[in-house]
Each structure stands twice: as structure tokens, then as C-alpha cells.
Write a protein that holds these residues in place. Structure first.
Motif, mmCIF file in Angstrom:
data_model
loop_
_atom_site.group_PDB
_atom_site.id
_atom_site.type_symbol
_atom_site.label_atom_id
_atom_site.label_comp_id
_atom_site.label_asym_id
_atom_site.label_seq_id
_atom_site.Cartn_x
_atom_site.Cartn_y
_atom_site.Cartn_z
ATOM 1 N N ARG A 46 -0.107 11.427 18.456
ATOM 2 C CA ARG A 46 -0.692 11.596 17.160
ATOM 3 C C ARG A 46 -1.365 10.324 17.033
ATOM 4 O O ARG A 46 -1.164 9.243 17.182
ATOM 5 C CB ARG A 46 0.564 11.657 16.274
ATOM 6 N N ASP A 47 -2.523 10.484 16.506
ATOM 7 C CA ASP A 47 -3.544 9.302 16.191
ATOM 8 C C ASP A 47 -3.289 8.928 14.790
ATOM 9 O O ASP A 47 -3.320 9.680 13.787
ATOM 10 C CB ASP A 47 -5.044 9.943 16.062
ATOM 11 N N PRO A 48 -2.557 7.542 14.520
ATOM 12 C CA PRO A 48 -2.190 7.169 13.087
ATOM 13 C C PRO A 48 -3.394 6.788 12.482
ATOM 14 O O PRO A 48 -3.317 6.415 11.069
ATOM 15 C CB PRO A 48 -1.470 5.755 13.701
ATOM 16 N N TYR A 389 3.696 0.625 8.969
ATOM 17 C CA TYR A 389 2.506 0.716 7.846
ATOM 18 C C TYR A 389 1.411 1.508 8.709
ATOM 19 O O TYR A 389 0.752 2.602 7.997
ATOM 20 C CB TYR A 389 2.344 -0.309 7.362
ATOM 21 N N ARG A 390 0.770 0.765 9.651
ATOM 22 C CA ARG A 390 -0.433 1.335 10.270
ATOM 23 C C ARG A 390 -0.217 2.509 11.015
ATOM 24 O O ARG A 390 -1.029 3.283 11.208
ATOM 25 C CB ARG A 390 -0.827 0.232 11.276
ATOM 26 N N PRO A 394 -2.575 6.511 6.508
ATOM 27 C CA PRO A 394 -2.222 7.592 5.786
ATOM 28 C C PRO A 394 -2.191 8.725 6.624
ATOM 29 O O PRO A 394 -2.261 9.836 6.061
ATOM 30 C CB PRO A 394 -3.775 7.575 4.714
ATOM 31 N N SER A 395 -1.876 8.711 8.034
ATOM 32 C CA SER A 395 -2.004 9.951 8.710
ATOM 33 C C SER A 395 -0.814 10.932 8.402
ATOM 34 O O SER A 395 -0.900 12.096 8.466
ATOM 35 C CB SER A 395 -1.746 9.625 10.262
#
Length: 585
Positions: A46-48, A389-390, A394-395
Motif C-alpha cells: 500500500r502506498d501511504p 502518522y505518515r 490520509p491514505s
């Protein structure tokens, strides 16, 4: 010679036929339509930094807040966007030839709280269908709050009364509807009619009645006795319980106080004795029995650990609507008990197989991540908190303003206030720049201690950006009101960065917004003016103090007279102010 050759040929043929007989042709492997996509998906993580997959077609439509995420998310999976409806016109998409136009058919399915529509045809037609339903029910906005009551002589009862010979299935549907809509006593009365007919109830009927049992009795022991009676009747009618039966028992035990704690594990044992594997809903009810929200956890902290030992590493499939409650219940307990270790185990379980599908709808996902991140802010150092958090924002998660306040508190605890300007950019992007309490907390943290010059410069830019939010607000409307504290903090940040002119402009806002500056702020401002030698500002500062009739005005007059070289005109002004202050006293 010829005979020997023919013999050799026959032996070769026999060997070949033997080999052919040993060959087993494998059965045809049937692949699903999504097999290739699933294989490709398994090769990447998954791309955060990316938005949710439902919202990546058009970056302009990426939501900023959790409420926008819910609204746009469901409409995107439905195949259209209301804000860009003009893109989906039949003529533009398909031309004017009738046989090229789509057939107006659609498939509609409902989930627990919202409906989703799978589009098989034109987006414009689908929009019209959903828009008409929204106008009738306002379902997207009202679905979580819909409450129906089972009224007397309703359509269900009228239809049931028209049946010449009602059977078990019709009785079951009516009883389940009564339980679903709160007519618990009526459901038991209808069950009595079923037995008098005479008919036998099915497992779904008993499951509904067990769920309703705590609602028709007041005392804990009476609730439990009624449940036992229903289980005995199931045995007498040779109705085999299923997973939902035993989950209904556990759910009912949550309403039985301390008695539920004594009966919970025997129910789990009975479930396993009947070769019924517990679902996540089973463990959710078990946790709910022992961990009541807001109640002390005396002697119960090991229950969560035992449950996690049981479920860790397992992949679950949806079997009960309450399966979606497990993760938010487990992380709530971790937050209440400050158990970060178990919280990590809960989150790890979420990544096993397709357990993430059991996290529930968008609202439940938001609750889960809010609790998980709040615990991180409370228990972990800031480097770990920022890593999560990163990875999450907002992913997969849109934090609320309260969670952003938790993040600010974590920055303060680990003395990393230098990151505040970066967090402020995220606050604006997430749509929380109009949350007054959050903004005031941010200003207070920046104003509390003096940092190095580079950090103070970044604080000053951040503070001026915040000032714009107060001045213009959203779409030109003022949405936050200045307080004396917020103005004082803003001025303190500007003065620490040597932005005296900007601070002077903010000082004038006290009078504009009918706020009174503090003695501490005026003395701090006068000290900065003394360092710069701006005598006119010093006199004007005293005039501002006198205009508010502050009792500290004589002290300010004395400081200005001692620390500045004043002209005769300025001396006269201060003398007049001193006389006015004395007369007012």
C-alpha cells in the motif's frame, strides 16, 4: 532378422503404451475473473502517500475531511460524482445512434448501514436513480440514525393475517421483524401462537428470541433463565444451534451483569463442543461482557490477552454482522487500559489475510484508527507516532481535530515543537483550520517558549497564516472569533521572531474585537519597542493601555519616561495620560 525387428517394434510399442497409460492429464484449473488483478496486487504494498483507491481517478475530488470521505467514497464506488455530473451525458459518451446506447438496467444491493449500487450501464441513468432515492429517504445522511418502530396493524401483520395457512417460515419472518424493530413482547406472543398452531420454530426464530430475551425481563437471573428455557426448547424441537445462536447468547449475556461473566466461558466451551468455531463477533461479545466502557478493569486485564492469544495469526471470514465490531472494541479496551502492546497485536491481526474487510464501514474504520492513533500519541515517542502518522494519514485515515490535538500534545511531550508549522499545513489540508480550540492550542504551544531563530521564523510564518484564517474564514466568512489569549499568543510569536510591525498590526485588533490585552503582554511589547528605540510606538502603546483603563498604565508611563528620550510633546502626552489615570482612580 525380420522377425527380430518386428519383435523389437512390438516391445517398443508395448513400452510406449505403458508410458501413455501412466500419463495423468490434470484437471482444468478454473481461475476467477479477478485472479490476474489479485496476483498483481500481491506484488506491491500500500502506498501511504496515496488516497483511497476509490478516489484516485480524479485528484481534484480527493476529500479533505472524514465526512467528505464518506460522502464521496460511496458515490465513487457507485460510479459517478455529483459535482462533475456534466461529464456523464449519454450523447457525449455514446453518440446519437440508438443501438450504441446502454440498456437501462442496474443491480442494487444493501449493506448494514448504507446502500451501494453497482453500475452496469450509463452513469447518468444511475445518477437519476440514486438522486431520486436520496430525495425520498436522504439515506446517505440519515441511515445511521434511522429508528423504526413496530406499529400496530402494520403491513407485515396485515399480510401475515391474509395467509390461509401460515408456516414456520412466515412466522419466523414476522418474529424477526418484531425483534428487529423493538416489539420484543409481541415477538414472544407470536412465538406462542406458532407453538399453538402447532408448528416448530426454526433456528433463525430462536436466534431472534434469544436476542430479545434481555429486553422482556428485568433481573439478571430472570434474563438468563429465559435464555436457558429457549435453549431447552430448541433441544426438544430438535433444532440444531448454529454460530449465530451462540453469538446471540453471548450478546444477551452482555446485559446480565456479573452473571454474564460467570456464564461466558461455559458458552464458549459449549460452542466448541458443538464443533462451532467462534467468529470475531463471539470474541467481541466476550470482550463486551468483561470490559464495560467507563468501568474499572479490576482483575480483568488478562481477558484481552487471552482473546488475542486465541485469534492472533488467524484469518476470519464474515459470518455475523457483529464481526465488524471486534476491532473497534479491542482497540477501545487497549486505549482504556493504556496497553500499547495488545494494540499492536490487534493491528497486526487486521493485516492477516483479508481480516481488514471485517473492520466495518467507513465510520467504524474511522473510530478504529482514531482510538489506535490516540493511544500511540499517548504511549509512544514522537518518532514512532510520526511514522504511523505518515503511514496512515490520509491514505486510510482522516484524523479529527481532537486527534490532531493529541498529536500536538505528543509533540509537546517530546519537545519537538519545531514540527508545528508542518503539522499546521496538514491541519489546513484536512479541513480543520477553522477549529478554534485546535488553532488556539497551536498558538499557545508556539508562544510558550522561545526557540532558535530559524524555528521562530517558521513559527511567525505559521502564525500569520493562522491570522488569515481569522480574517477571511471559509468563502469570505469569519468562522472564528479572536480571544484575548489567541491575540496575545499571536503577538508573542511575532515578537519572538522580531516581527514588530506585524505584531503592532495585531495589537490593534484588541480594540477592533473588544478584547483587553494583559499586563504581561504590554510589558513584553514595551521591552521589544525599547530594544528597537521606536519611541512613537512606546507612547502609542501607553495610549492603548489608557484607552482600556488598565490599572497597569501608570507603570507603563513610568517605564517609557525612564527608558526613552522623549520630546516635549511626548512628555506632555504622557503627563496628560498620567493625570487622567489618577483622576479615574
Amino acid at each position: 532378422m525380420a522377425s527380430s525387428c518386428s519383435q523389437a517394434v512390438r516391445q517398443h510399442v508395448c513400452k510406449s503404451s505403458t508410458i501413455l497409460q501412466e500419463i495423468v492429464i490434470p484437471k482444468k484449473k478454473t481461475w476467477s475473473k479477478e485472479a490476474v488483478l489479485q496476483a498483481l496486487a500481491s506484488t506491491v504494498n500500500r502506498d501511504p502517500t496515496a488516497s483511497d483507491h476509490r478516489l484516485q481517478d480524479d485528484p481534484y475530488l480527493t476529500p479533505k475531511t472524514s465526512s467528505e470521505f464518506v460522502r464521496f467514497g460511496y458515490r465513487t464506488v457507485s460510479g459517478f460524482q455529483v459535482t462533475l455530473l456534466e461529464r456523464f451525458t449519454i450523447g457525449a459518451c455514446y453518440g446519437s445512434l440508438p443501438f450504441l446506447r446502454p440498456v437501462k438496467t442496474f443491480l442494487q444491493t444493501y449493506d448494514f448501514s448504507y446502500y451501494s449500487v453497482r453500475m452496469t450501464t450509463c452513469p447518468l441513468y444511475l445518477h437519476n436513480i440514486i438522486q431520486s432515492q436520496e430525495n425520498t429517504l436522504s439515506y446517505h445522511k440519515r441511515a445511521p440514525c434511522l429508528v423504526f418502530s413496530f406499529r400496530e396493524n402494520n403491513n407485515a401483520e396485515r399480510i401475515f393475517a391474509l395467509l390461509s395457512e401460515p408456516n414456520t417460515h412466515s412466522y419466523s419472518a414476522l418474529i424477526r421483524g418484531m425483534v428487529k424493530h423493538g416489539a420484543y413482547s409481541k415477538a414472544f406472543s407470536t412465538y406462542t401462537d406458532l407453538l399453538n398452531n402447532p408448528l416448530k420454530a426454526d433456528v433463525n426464530t430462536f436466534n431472534a428470541l434469544i436476542t430479545a430475551a434481555p429486553e422482556v425481563k428485568e433481573k439478571y437471573n430472570e434474563k438468563w433463565e429465559l435464555i436457558l428455557d429457549l435453549l431447552k426448547e430448541m433441544a426438544e424441537q430438535k433444532v440444531k444451534p448454529n454460530l449465530l445462536t451462540l453469538n446471540a447468547v453471548l450478546k444477551a449475556l452482555r446485559r446480565c451483569g456479573t452473571l454474564g461473566k460467570s456464564q461466558a466461558f461455559p458458552v464458549i466451551s459449549e460452542m466448541k463442543a458443538l464443533s462451532i468455531d467462534p467468529s470475531l463477533a463471539s470474541y467481541n461479545h466476550l470482550l463486551g461482557i468483561f470490559y464495560k466502557p467507563g468501568a474499572p478493569f479490576l482483575g480483568q486485564t488478562d481477558i484481552l490477552q487471552e482473546v488475542m492469544n486465541e485469534v492472533s495469526g488467524k484469518s476470519f471470514t464474515p459470518q455475523d454482522p457483529d464481526d465488524a465490531q471486534f476491532f473497534i472494541t479491542a482497540v477501545r479496551i487497549c486505549l482504556d487500559t493504556k496497553d500499547i502492546e495488545q494494540a499492536y497485536r490487534v493491528h497486526e491481526l487486521l493485516g492477516v489475510g483479508e481480516n481488514w474487510r471485517l473492520l466495518g464501514n467507513d465510520l467504524q474504520q474511522n473510530i478504529y484508527y482514531a482510538r489506535f492513533f490516540s493511544l500511540l500519541c499517548m504511549m509512544e515517542n514522537i518518532d514512532v507516532v510520526l511514522k504511523w502518522y505518515r503511514d496512515l494519514v490520509p491514505s486510510v485515515y482522516y484524523p479529527s481535530s481532537n486527534i490532531m490535538r493529541d498529536l500536538l500534545q505528543a509533540l509537546d511531550t517530546d519537545n519537538r515543537l519545531d514540527l508545528i508549522p508542518q503539522i499546521w499545513k496538514d491541519i489546513k489540508q484536512l479541513g480543520h483550520a477553522n477549529r478554534q480550540k485546535l488553532v488556539e492550542d497551536l498558538l499557545t504551544l508556539m508562544a510558550r517558549e522561545k526557540q532558535n531563530q530559524e524555528v521562530q521564523e517558521s513559527f511567525a510564518e505559521c502564525a500569520l497564516d493562522i491570522k488569515k484564517m481569522y480574517d477571511t474564514g471559509d468563502r469570505g466568512k469569519v468562522i472564528m472569533s479572536w480571544t484575548a489569549t489567541s491575540l496575545s499568543d499571536l503577538i508573542s510569536v511575532l515578537l519572538a521572531a522580531q516581527r514588530r510591525q506585524d505584531a503592532w498590526e495585531v495589537l490593534k485588533l484588541f480594540k477592533t474585537h473588544n478584547r483587553v490585552p494583559s499586563e504581561e503582554l504590554l510589558n513584553k511589547f514595551l521591552t521589544c519597542i525599547t530594544e528597537s528605540g521606536e519611541v512613537n510606538h512606546a507612547v502609542e502603546l501607553v495610549q492603548i493601555s489608557a484607552g482600556f483603563c488598565l490599572p497597569e498604565t501608570p507603570k507603563l508611563i513610568q517605564r517609557v519616561q525612564q527608558e526613552f528620550q522623549l520630546s516635549e510633546q511626548q512628555k506632555n502626552i504622557l503627563s496628560d495620560l498620567e493625570i487622567q489615570t489618577f483622576n479615574s482612580d
